[in-house]
Design a protein around this motif. Structure first.
Motif, PDB file in Angstrom:
ATOM      1  N   ARG A 100       0.265  60.565 -19.132  1.00 11.29           N
ATOM      2  CA  ARG A 100      -0.731  59.886 -18.283  1.00 11.29           C
ATOM      3  C   ARG A 100      -1.712  59.070 -19.115  1.00 11.29           C
ATOM      4  O   ARG A 100      -2.131  57.995 -18.721  1.00 11.29           O
ATOM      5  CB  ARG A 100      -1.469  60.918 -17.440  1.00 11.29           C
ATOM      6  N   ILE A 101      -2.078  59.602 -20.270  1.00 10.58           N
ATOM      7  CA  ILE A 101      -2.986  58.845 -21.141  1.00 10.58           C
ATOM      8  C   ILE A 101      -2.285  57.579 -21.637  1.00 10.58           C
ATOM      9  O   ILE A 101      -2.884  56.508 -21.695  1.00 10.58           O
ATOM     10  CB  ILE A 101      -3.475  59.728 -22.310  1.00 10.58           C
ATOM     11  N   LEU A 102      -1.010  57.689 -21.939  1.00 12.71           N
ATOM     12  CA  LEU A 102      -0.256  56.505 -22.375  1.00 12.71           C
ATOM     13  C   LEU A 102      -0.194  55.461 -21.258  1.00 12.71           C
ATOM     14  O   LEU A 102      -0.340  54.264 -21.508  1.00 12.71           O
ATOM     15  CB  LEU A 102       1.154  56.908 -22.817  1.00 12.71           C
ATOM     16  N   THR A 103       0.011  55.933 -20.027  1.00 11.70           N
ATOM     17  CA  THR A 103       0.018  55.002 -18.892  1.00 11.70           C
ATOM     18  C   THR A 103      -1.334  54.304 -18.776  1.00 11.70           C
ATOM     19  O   THR A 103      -1.423  53.086 -18.600  1.00 11.70           O
ATOM     20  CB  THR A 103       0.328  55.761 -17.584  1.00 11.70           C
ATOM     21  N   LEU A 104      -2.385  55.096 -18.904  1.00 13.70           N
ATOM     22  CA  LEU A 104      -3.751  54.564 -18.810  1.00 13.70           C
ATOM     23  C   LEU A 104      -3.992  53.510 -19.898  1.00 13.70           C
ATOM     24  O   LEU A 104      -4.511  52.419 -19.630  1.00 13.70           O
ATOM     25  CB  LEU A 104      -4.717  55.740 -18.958  1.00 13.70           C
ATOM     26  N   ILE A 105      -3.594  53.834 -21.113  1.00 11.65           N
ATOM     27  CA  ILE A 105      -3.766  52.886 -22.221  1.00 11.65           C
ATOM     28  C   ILE A 105      -2.966  51.610 -21.940  1.00 11.65           C
ATOM     29  O   ILE A 105      -3.455  50.497 -22.153  1.00 11.65           O
ATOM     30  CB  ILE A 105      -3.339  53.537 -23.552  1.00 11.65           C
ATOM     31  N   GLY A 106      -1.757  51.783 -21.412  1.00 10.38           N
ATOM     32  CA  GLY A 106      -0.934  50.609 -21.104  1.00 10.38           C
ATOM     33  C   GLY A 106      -1.562  49.705 -20.064  1.00 10.38           C
ATOM     34  O   GLY A 106      -1.344  48.496 -20.073  1.00 10.38           O
ATOM     35  N   GLU A 107      -2.371  50.291 -19.175  1.00  5.60           N
ATOM     36  CA  GLU A 107      -2.974  49.508 -18.093  1.00  5.60           C
ATOM     37  C   GLU A 107      -4.275  48.819 -18.509  1.00  5.60           C
ATOM     38  O   GLU A 107      -4.812  48.037 -17.735  1.00  5.60           O
ATOM     39  CB  GLU A 107      -3.271  50.434 -16.899  1.00  5.60           C
ATOM     40  N   CYS A 108      -4.798  49.172 -19.673  1.00  2.00           N
ATOM     41  CA  CYS A 108      -6.133  48.674 -20.047  1.00  2.00           C
ATOM     42  C   CYS A 108      -6.062  47.616 -21.139  1.00  2.00           C
ATOM     43  O   CYS A 108      -5.721  47.929 -22.288  1.00  2.00           O
ATOM     44  CB  CYS A 108      -7.008  49.835 -20.510  1.00  2.00           C
ATOM     45  N   PRO A 109      -6.423  46.392 -20.837  1.00  2.08           N
ATOM     46  CA  PRO A 109      -6.410  45.343 -21.856  1.00  2.08           C
ATOM     47  C   PRO A 109      -7.564  45.461 -22.851  1.00  2.08           C
ATOM     48  O   PRO A 109      -7.556  44.822 -23.885  1.00  2.08           O
ATOM     49  CB  PRO A 109      -6.562  44.041 -21.060  1.00  2.08           C
ATOM     50  N   TYR A 110      -8.565  46.276 -22.503  1.00  2.00           N
ATOM     51  CA  TYR A 110      -9.722  46.459 -23.388  1.00  2.00           C
ATOM     52  C   TYR A 110      -9.870  47.942 -23.711  1.00  2.00           C
ATOM     53  O   TYR A 110      -9.579  48.794 -22.873  1.00  2.00           O
ATOM     54  CB  TYR A 110     -11.019  45.990 -22.724  1.00  2.00           C
ATOM     55  N   GLY A 111     -10.356  48.225 -24.907  1.00  2.00           N
ATOM     56  CA  GLY A 111     -10.603  49.615 -25.285  1.00  2.00           C
ATOM     57  C   GLY A 111     -11.916  49.734 -26.025  1.00  2.00           C
ATOM     58  O   GLY A 111     -12.258  48.882 -26.845  1.00  2.00           O
ATOM     59  N   ILE A 112     -12.653  50.786 -25.703  1.00  2.00           N
ATOM     60  CA  ILE A 112     -13.880  51.109 -26.444  1.00  2.00           C
ATOM     61  C   ILE A 112     -13.687  52.520 -26.984  1.00  2.00           C
ATOM     62  O   ILE A 112     -13.491  53.461 -26.214  1.00  2.00           O
ATOM     63  CB  ILE A 112     -15.122  51.029 -25.530  1.00  2.00           C
ATOM     64  N   HIS A 113     -13.719  52.648 -28.293  1.00  2.00           N
ATOM     65  CA  HIS A 113     -13.409  53.922 -28.936  1.00  2.00           C
ATOM     66  C   HIS A 113     -14.611  54.365 -29.775  1.00  2.00           C
ATOM     67  O   HIS A 113     -14.974  53.681 -30.722  1.00  2.00           O
ATOM     68  CB  HIS A 113     -12.183  53.765 -29.847  1.00  2.00           C
ATOM     69  N   ASP A 114     -15.202  55.464 -29.392  1.00  2.00           N
ATOM     70  CA  ASP A 114     -16.326  55.988 -30.162  1.00  2.00           C
ATOM     71  C   ASP A 114     -15.816  57.125 -31.051  1.00  2.00           C
ATOM     72  O   ASP A 114     -15.447  58.188 -30.554  1.00  2.00           O
ATOM     73  CB  ASP A 114     -17.436  56.489 -29.225  1.00  2.00           C
ATOM     74  N   ILE A 115     -15.813  56.868 -32.345  1.00  2.00           N
ATOM     75  CA  ILE A 115     -15.285  57.881 -33.283  1.00  2.00           C
ATOM     76  C   ILE A 115     -16.429  58.595 -34.004  1.00  2.00           C
ATOM     77  O   ILE A 115     -16.233  59.165 -35.078  1.00  2.00           O
ATOM     78  CB  ILE A 115     -14.324  57.228 -34.300  1.00  2.00           C
ATOM     79  N   SER A 116     -17.612  58.574 -33.403  1.00  2.00           N
ATOM     80  CA  SER A 116     -18.791  59.119 -34.103  1.00  2.00           C
ATOM     81  C   SER A 116     -18.816  60.641 -34.155  1.00  2.00           C
ATOM     82  O   SER A 116     -19.515  61.219 -34.981  1.00  2.00           O
ATOM     83  CB  SER A 116     -20.071  58.620 -33.435  1.00  2.00           C
ATOM     84  N   ARG A 117     -18.048  61.288 -33.262  1.00  2.00           N
ATOM     85  CA  ARG A 117     -18.104  62.759 -33.220  1.00  2.00           C
ATOM     86  C   ARG A 117     -17.184  63.327 -34.298  1.00  2.00           C
ATOM     87  O   ARG A 117     -15.998  63.549 -34.069  1.00  2.00           O
ATOM     88  CB  ARG A 117     -17.689  63.237 -31.833  1.00  2.00           C
ATOM     89  N   THR A 118     -17.747  63.567 -35.468  1.00  2.00           N
ATOM     90  CA  THR A 118     -16.939  64.098 -36.577  1.00  2.00           C
ATOM     91  C   THR A 118     -17.339  65.532 -36.930  1.00  2.00           C
ATOM     92  O   THR A 118     -16.708  66.149 -37.781  1.00  2.00           O
ATOM     93  CB  THR A 118     -17.114  63.212 -37.820  1.00  2.00           C
TER      94      THR A 118
ATOM     95  N   ILE B  90     -14.536  49.486 -31.778  1.00  2.00           N
ATOM     96  CA  ILE B  90     -14.659  50.843 -32.325  1.00  2.00           C
ATOM     97  C   ILE B  90     -16.129  51.078 -32.667  1.00  2.00           C
ATOM     98  O   ILE B  90     -16.742  50.267 -33.363  1.00  2.00           O
ATOM     99  CB  ILE B  90     -13.772  51.016 -33.571  1.00  2.00           C
ATOM    100  N   LEU B  91     -16.670  52.145 -32.133  1.00  2.00           N
ATOM    101  CA  LEU B  91     -18.077  52.468 -32.354  1.00  2.00           C
ATOM    102  C   LEU B  91     -18.194  53.702 -33.238  1.00  2.00           C
ATOM    103  O   LEU B  91     -17.431  54.651 -33.098  1.00  2.00           O
ATOM    104  CB  LEU B  91     -18.776  52.752 -31.020  1.00  2.00           C
ATOM    105  N   ASP B  92     -19.179  53.659 -34.119  1.00  2.00           N
ATOM    106  CA  ASP B  92     -19.507  54.847 -34.915  1.00  2.00           C
ATOM    107  C   ASP B  92     -21.020  54.860 -35.090  1.00  2.00           C
ATOM    108  O   ASP B  92     -21.721  53.923 -34.701  1.00  2.00           O
ATOM    109  CB  ASP B  92     -18.785  54.792 -36.271  1.00  2.00           C
ATOM    110  N   ARG B  93     -21.511  55.914 -35.681  1.00  2.00           N
ATOM    111  CA  ARG B  93     -22.968  55.982 -35.882  1.00  2.00           C
ATOM    112  C   ARG B  93     -23.415  54.966 -36.924  1.00  2.00           C
ATOM    113  O   ARG B  93     -24.426  54.297 -36.763  1.00  2.00           O
ATOM    114  CB  ARG B  93     -23.367  57.390 -36.318  1.00  2.00           C
ATOM    115  N   GLU B  94     -22.648  54.870 -38.007  1.00  2.00           N
ATOM    116  CA  GLU B  94     -22.955  53.899 -39.058  1.00  2.00           C
ATOM    117  C   GLU B  94     -21.737  53.007 -39.253  1.00  2.00           C
ATOM    118  O   GLU B  94     -20.601  53.468 -39.122  1.00  2.00           O
ATOM    119  CB  GLU B  94     -23.274  54.617 -40.382  1.00  2.00           C
ATOM    120  N   ARG B  95     -21.985  51.774 -39.599  1.00  2.00           N
ATOM    121  CA  ARG B  95     -20.920  50.778 -39.565  1.00  2.00           C
ATOM    122  C   ARG B  95     -19.768  51.068 -40.523  1.00  2.00           C
ATOM    123  O   ARG B  95     -18.622  50.832 -40.201  1.00  2.00           O
ATOM    124  CB  ARG B  95     -21.506  49.393 -39.856  1.00  2.00           C
TER     125      ARG B  95
END
Lengths: 83, 205
Positions: free
Chosen positions: B54-72, B110-115
């Motif tokens: 289902r996540i793959l289907t969702l990704i396939g349907e979305c031409p834009y993505g916002i990914h926050d990788i700040s939670r480490t 792609i978002l993070d806390r520091e660039r």
């Protein structure tokens, strides 16, 4: 010149068709389907903000309330805030 | 670039815990305020098809993505890290790389806390559009707005300041709206939150 036939008179006297109306604005409930190689997904235009941004949602209803009830609640809160 | 209304879906890949909720709401609000559709794994239920399908289907349907990788950070309970965000970012980049014409047109932020912090834990993503929000919601609103504005087919969008002001108004109204419909404002499902934001924008913005 021979007189016009009754049929020609009827054609001549027929009122001109009204000018073509511009295309109607898309209703708020219109849905749009994504094409291309991704799975088709319908979206619904809810309306437009005062600065012209169209607000879009996926098709489907909210689970915990009706849209009408939510709209009424929002209007009540905004009216109360506006005094 | 995708311009059709039906192709304005934005896949949001971020933490879904309580600590991140204010940031998540700010991102969802900004996406909708800019005339796009926020979508994320929270709309995926576990019944039937596998979650990954289902996540793959969702990704396939979305031409834009916002990914926050700040939670480490390590999870306080399990003392283990969460890998879902980098994993879903990888799926998204893979779709863009290996997919057809439409998938290759995908754009992502792609978002993070520091660039440049990613260089120490996810250096393979160098060269992508990576921005810092510093853990600050107002910065995140501006970054997301600017990302969506950068599309060449995008018309006029409200400024980050306008969106931030509208978000503050929405958050002031939200508890009362939820009280009116007998819902807990802190416990809205993602589809319901999306509806509340959408209708509020239609009525108030």
């Amino acid at each position: 010149m021979a007189g016009k036939t009754a049929s020609q008179h009827r054609t001549q006297n027929r009122a001109k068709p009204a000018a073509r109306k511009p295309a109607a604005k898309r209703p708020a409930s219109a849905t749009v389907t994504a094409g291309g190689d991704g799975p088709a997904t319908g979206y619904k235009v809810l309306g437009t903000t005062s600065d012209g941004v169209r607000i879009i949602l996926p098709k489907g209803k909210p689970k915990a309330f009706t849209t009408a009830r939510l709209r009424k609640a929002i209007r009540t809160v905004i009216a109360e805030r506006s005094g | 670039m995708p311009a059709a209304l039906g192709e304005r879906a934005v896949f949001i890949n971020c933490p879904f815990d309580a600590a991140y909720q204010p940031m998540f709401e700010a991102i969802v609000f900004t996406v909708q305020r800019c005339g796009f559709v926020a979508r994320c794994a929270l709309e995926v239920s576990d019944g039937g098809e596998t979650r990954i399908a289902r996540i793959l289907t969702l990704i396939g349907e979305c031409p834009y993505g916002i990914h926050d990788i700040s939670r480490t950070e390590l999870d306080a309970t399990t003392n283990l890290p969460r890998f879902n965000m980098p994993f879903e970012l990888g799926l998204y980049l893979g779709a863009r790389h290996f997919g057809g014409r439409r998938q290759r047109a995908k754009r992502c932020l792609i978002l993070d806390r520091e660039r440049y912090r990613y260089q120490t834990f996810l250096s393979d993503i160098a060269g992508q559009d990576i921005e810092a929000h510093g853990g600050d919601r107002e910065h995140a609103v501006a970054r997301v707005r600017n990302f969506l504005r950068a599309d060449p087919d995008q018309g006029t969008l409200p400024s980050g300041r306008v969106i931030w002001r509208d978000l503050a108004r929405f958050e002031r109204d939200k508890p009362a709206i939820c009280a009116e419909i007998e819902l807990d404002a802190e416990d809205l499902s993602f589809p319901d939150l999306r509806h509340v934001i959408g209708l509020w924008l239609e009525e108030a913005a």
